[in-house]
Design an enzyme around this catalytic site. Structure first.
Site, mmCIF file in Angstrom:
data_model
loop_
_atom_site.group_PDB
_atom_site.id
_atom_site.type_symbol
_atom_site.label_atom_id
_atom_site.label_comp_id
_atom_site.label_asym_id
_atom_site.label_seq_id
_atom_site.Cartn_x
_atom_site.Cartn_y
_atom_site.Cartn_z
ATOM 1 N N CYS A 2 0.805 -0.970 0.126
ATOM 2 C CA CYS A 2 0.102 -0.050 -0.047
ATOM 3 C C CYS A 2 0.764 1.353 -0.034
ATOM 4 C CB CYS A 2 -1.041 -0.048 1.305
ATOM 5 S SG CYS A 2 -2.026 -1.488 1.538
ATOM 6 N N ARG A 27 5.225 0.078 -6.335
ATOM 7 C CA ARG A 27 5.358 -0.738 -5.257
ATOM 8 C C ARG A 27 4.134 -2.068 -4.877
ATOM 9 N NH1 ARG A 27 7.127 2.631 -0.904
ATOM 10 N NH2 ARG A 27 6.093 1.300 0.750
ATOM 11 N N TRP A 74 -2.901 -2.577 -1.381
ATOM 12 C CA TRP A 74 -2.522 -4.122 -1.616
ATOM 13 C C TRP A 74 -3.350 -4.890 -0.675
ATOM 14 C CZ3 TRP A 74 0.293 -8.054 0.604
ATOM 15 C CH2 TRP A 74 0.838 -9.150 -0.231
ATOM 16 N N ASN A 100 -1.832 2.147 5.940
ATOM 17 C CA ASN A 100 -1.108 1.073 5.211
ATOM 18 C C ASN A 100 -0.845 0.292 6.655
ATOM 19 O OD1 ASN A 100 -0.928 2.251 3.104
ATOM 20 N ND2 ASN A 100 1.137 2.813 3.214
ATOM 21 N N GLY A 101 -0.562 -0.906 6.394
ATOM 22 C CA GLY A 101 -0.546 -2.209 7.609
ATOM 23 C C GLY A 101 -1.440 -2.775 7.958
ATOM 24 N N GLU A 482 18.904 -17.056 -7.135
ATOM 25 C CA GLU A 482 18.443 -15.805 -7.394
ATOM 26 C C GLU A 482 17.670 -15.939 -8.866
ATOM 27 O OE1 GLU A 482 17.407 -13.066 -6.161
ATOM 28 O OE2 GLU A 482 17.480 -11.769 -7.817
ATOM 29 N N LYS A 486 13.935 -14.599 -9.996
ATOM 30 C CA LYS A 486 13.756 -13.505 -10.812
ATOM 31 C C LYS A 486 12.706 -14.317 -12.210
ATOM 32 C CE LYS A 486 14.714 -11.003 -9.485
ATOM 33 N NZ LYS A 486 14.973 -10.272 -8.225
ATOM 34 N N GLU A 489 9.088 -15.068 -10.351
ATOM 35 C CA GLU A 489 8.344 -14.008 -10.267
ATOM 36 C C GLU A 489 7.577 -13.023 -11.213
ATOM 37 O OE1 GLU A 489 10.126 -10.736 -7.724
ATOM 38 O OE2 GLU A 489 11.880 -11.270 -8.565
ATOM 39 N N HIS A 505 18.894 -36.851 -5.828
ATOM 40 C CA HIS A 505 18.138 -37.402 -4.551
ATOM 41 C C HIS A 505 16.855 -37.207 -4.440
ATOM 42 C CE1 HIS A 505 22.255 -38.178 -3.259
ATOM 43 N NE2 HIS A 505 22.488 -37.166 -3.443
ATOM 44 N N LYS A 600 6.595 -4.170 -3.960
ATOM 45 C CA LYS A 600 7.934 -3.909 -4.151
ATOM 46 C C LYS A 600 8.397 -3.709 -2.764
ATOM 47 C CE LYS A 600 11.735 -2.418 -5.847
ATOM 48 N NZ LYS A 600 12.506 -3.498 -6.632
HETATM 49 C C1 F6R Z 1 12.464 -10.108 -5.840
HETATM 50 C C2 F6R Z 1 12.545 -8.772 -4.594
HETATM 51 C C3 F6R Z 1 12.156 -9.317 -3.235
HETATM 52 C C4 F6R Z 1 12.865 -8.344 -2.308
HETATM 53 C C5 F6R Z 1 12.630 -8.756 -0.827
HETATM 54 C C6 F6R Z 1 13.066 -8.103 0.019
HETATM 55 O O1 F6R Z 1 12.799 -9.620 -6.896
HETATM 56 O O2 F6R Z 1 12.540 -7.748 -5.020
HETATM 57 O O3 F6R Z 1 12.289 -10.618 -3.056
HETATM 58 O O4 F6R Z 1 14.201 -8.536 -2.522
HETATM 59 O O5 F6R Z 1 11.130 -8.504 -0.668
HETATM 60 O O6 F6R Z 1 13.176 -6.663 -0.118
HETATM 61 P P1 F6R Z 1 14.049 -5.560 0.467
HETATM 62 O O7 F6R Z 1 15.367 -5.871 -0.239
HETATM 63 O O8 F6R Z 1 13.594 -4.100 0.145
HETATM 64 O O9 F6R Z 1 14.181 -5.861 1.874
#
Ligand code: F6R
Length: 605
Positions: A2, A27, A74, A100-101, A482, A486, A489, A505, A600
């Site tokens: 949010c 976000r 959100w 928010n929250g 990683e 990527k 997601e 295994h 985000k």
């Molecule tokens: C994936 C991604 C998330 C963030 C995670 C932590 O592409 O962006 O997995 O890495 O939510 O976020 P931060 O780094 O802002 O604590």
């Protein structure tokens, strides 16, 4: 997650709110709304499910005002819908609230105080606005009613609130607990936002708020009170980020822009942290605190956690200090047995991740020292840790993190070098970090200049598949975790990042004819083994793509990476994997910058 914006004292409040909400779009959200009023008693509430563009289309030309609040939602309590979108209004039509929250005890509050009220939404937020109205109806002033409600909210809750009483049209009531919120200081006006980026077109001066404070914002005054009602004076801090840094420029998507920015991020980090003579410019207090500890704990989430995995390699192999890496959401509730002198490093692009923040709160309670490595100056985790180091990567807007990952690893490399030198270990003396990161920057540039090949591979390999694997060993296992995150997601392909030796295994049973398997080979000690594991899946019909360092590459390998220092290969190997995810997402018809269900900045646990 949010987003909140608010303004008072500007004639074009609607435009300011919409622009602010657009800047927060990255976000992640599913609905949006605004409320505005003017001095003549006109007021307007417009909400819509979907994108800001849908909200904008709903806003008629007659909608105007000088004070207002806006929100991107959100969904947490209740499905994404117009009714559940914020702002929420009290049944008597007097109070408007964005939030928010999450309110942990909203059901109890509703049962205890509001059994006679008809609710229009399923949200926890509506309970709060109805409750404020309820107390105001007993004759309480708005500030007192607001504070009374804040006191009824339980400790498990998190919130940032922005409230308008339509009997005081140019006033914003503000409070926060665990969720980020800033007051932006203007000349004859003031703004409120959950992220400074939203209001950089209006001001660069922001006042941080501390949990539990309440604030009354008018066009020419900002009155902050602590929990005891004591007046607090606090100077604004200056945010130097240029608002245009958050624009896409000529790029079709932020994710592509941010992938391309990675060589520049390497160079910026070198400039900020390494002098021409090779000495490292990191605050000596940070290095001394690290030096005095006997074990480092890296705590992070998602992509930042994956950057932490590489950080462990760097700190253990260059600085020779034992290091553990933990997922924040697990660590907080099931911590390991700590060493005698622990030091904590929080890796976080946004600096706002609630999972990491709850660990930092415990670390602070226990009196341990901590360092936040973040991209966002003055973010919550930065303010609450003992020390901060910034990534200087520029705003990362695409939901999928790219340049923050490589920035975090590069900064961990610089930190490992500095700490290793202080500890006088030979491995650090042999690690010329400036030279090696320059090589990385050139290597990344070579890779981002070769997008066409990756686009073709993605088109051949990933357009319809339901699942895929990235495999690797040792540092390549860090990379593939990683790479898989990527891909999954943004393309919604179920992808596993797997230790290639572990396939046999159990997981190899998932391999069938045509399953895409991407094998990453940058570690000379395990290259042969990973190739054997790739042969095993090929024998079972997998469609294998090899991504190998030049010195380890074989004829027929589809993606060849420039050679860099063995501990820095994630910085180049991840680039084609990011591009693969980007193209797979577009080829499958998705909005690569705003993948479904994701946010985000994840400000709830
Ligand atoms: C994936 C991604 C998330 C963030 C995670 C932590 O592409 O962006 O997995 O890495 O939510 O976020 P931060 O780094 O802002 O604590």
């Amino acid at each position: 997650m949010c987003g909140i914006v608010g303004v008072t004292g500007k004639d074009n409040a609607v435009q300011i709110l919409l622009k602010g909400l657009k800047r927060l779009e990255y976000r992640g959200y599913d609905s949006a709304g605004i409320y505005v009023n003017d001095q003549d008693g006109h007021e307007y509430l417009v909400k819509e499910k979907g994108r800001i563009a849908d909200l904008e289309a709903e806003i008629g030309s007659d909608v105007h005002g000088s004070t207002g609040i806006g929100h991107t939602r959100w969904a947490t309590h209740g499905v994404p819908s117009k009714a559940n979108a914020h702002p929420h209004v009290s049944a008597d039509g007097r109070y408007y609230l964005v939030h928010n929250g999450m309110i942990g005890n909203f059901a109890e509050l509703k049962k205890q105080y509001l059994s006679d009220v008809t609710f229009k939404s399923d949200t926890d937020t509506e309970v709060i606005v109805q409750l404020i109205a309820k107390f105001a109806q007993t004759g309480m002033a708005t500030k007192a009613a607001f504070k009374k409600v804040l006191n009824l909210i339980d400790d498990s809750s998190s919130y940032s609130f922005l409230l308008i009483d339509n009997q005081e049209p140019n006033t914003l009531y503000v409070a926060k607990n665990k969720s980020p919120l800033l007051i932006g200081v203007g000349d004859g006006f003031n703004v409120v936002c959950s992220d400074a980026l939203a209001m950089l077109d209006q001001t660069h001066d922001f006042i941080e708020l501390i949990d539990g404070e309440t604030v009354i914002v008018k066009p020419d005054s900002i009155l902050i009170e602590d929990t005891d009602g004591k007046r607090i004076e606090r100077k604004p801090f200056h945010v130097s980020t240029d608002a245009s840094a958050a624009d896409k420029g000529a790029y079709p998507y932020y994710m592509l822009k941010e992938i391309d920015e990675q060589p520049g991020v390497m160079r910026t980090l070198i400039k900020h942290y390494i002098s021409e003579d090779g000495s490292i410019k990191i605050d000596d207090n940070i290095l001394q605190s690290l030096h005095q500890s006997d074990r480092i704990y890296i705590v992070a989430a998602g992509t930042s956690y994956h950057a932490g995995l590489v950080g462990k390699e760097l700190l253990e192999k260059v600085a020779k200090i034992p290091t553990e890496v933990h997922v924040a959401s697990e660590f907080g509730y099931n911590p390991p047995l700590l060493a005698a002198k622990p030091f904590f490093i929080f890796l976080t692009q946004s600096g706002e991740t609630a999972d990491s923040r709850q660990v930092l709160a415990q670390v602070n309670e226990q009196g341990y020292q901590s360092l936040t490595i973040t991209n966002v100056e003055n973010s919550t985790l930065s303010r609450e840790a003992t020390y901060t180091l910034l990534l200087y990567a520029g705003p990362e807007i695409a939901v999928a993190s790219t340049k923050a990952y490589t920035g975090q690893i590069a900064l961990e490399a610089i930190l490992a070098k500095a700490l290793g030198e202080l500890r006088q270990v030979a491995t650090a003396a042999d690690f010329d970090v400036a030279k090696e990161l320059t090589k990385v920057a050139n290597g990344e540039q070579e890779l981002v200049d070769e997008k066409k090949d990756i686009k073709k591979i993605a088109a051949a390999l990933l357009p319809t598949t339901r699942n895929a694997f990235y495999i690797g060993r040792s540092i390549d296992y860090d990379i593939v975790q990683e790479a898989a995150l990527k891909l999954k997601e943004v393309s919604y392909i179920q992808t596993e990042g797997f230790a290639s030796g572990e396939l046999k295994h159990g997981t190899i049973s998932l391999i069938e004819k045509g399953t895409p398997v991407l094998a990453v080979i940058t570690d000379k000690h395990t290259a042969k083994h990973t190739r054997s594991n790739a042969q095993e899946v090929m024998a079972r019909g997998a469609n294998v793509v090899f991504i190998a360092s030049r010195s380890l590459a074989k004829d027929g390998d589809q993606i060849v990476l420039p050679d860099v220092h063995p501990l820095l290969t994630p910085l180049v190997a991840i680039v084609p994997c990011q591009l693969m995810a980007y193209y797979a997402s577009l080829q499958r018809g998705y909005d690569v910058d705003k993948p479904r269900n994701l946010a985000k900045s994840v400000t709830v646990e």
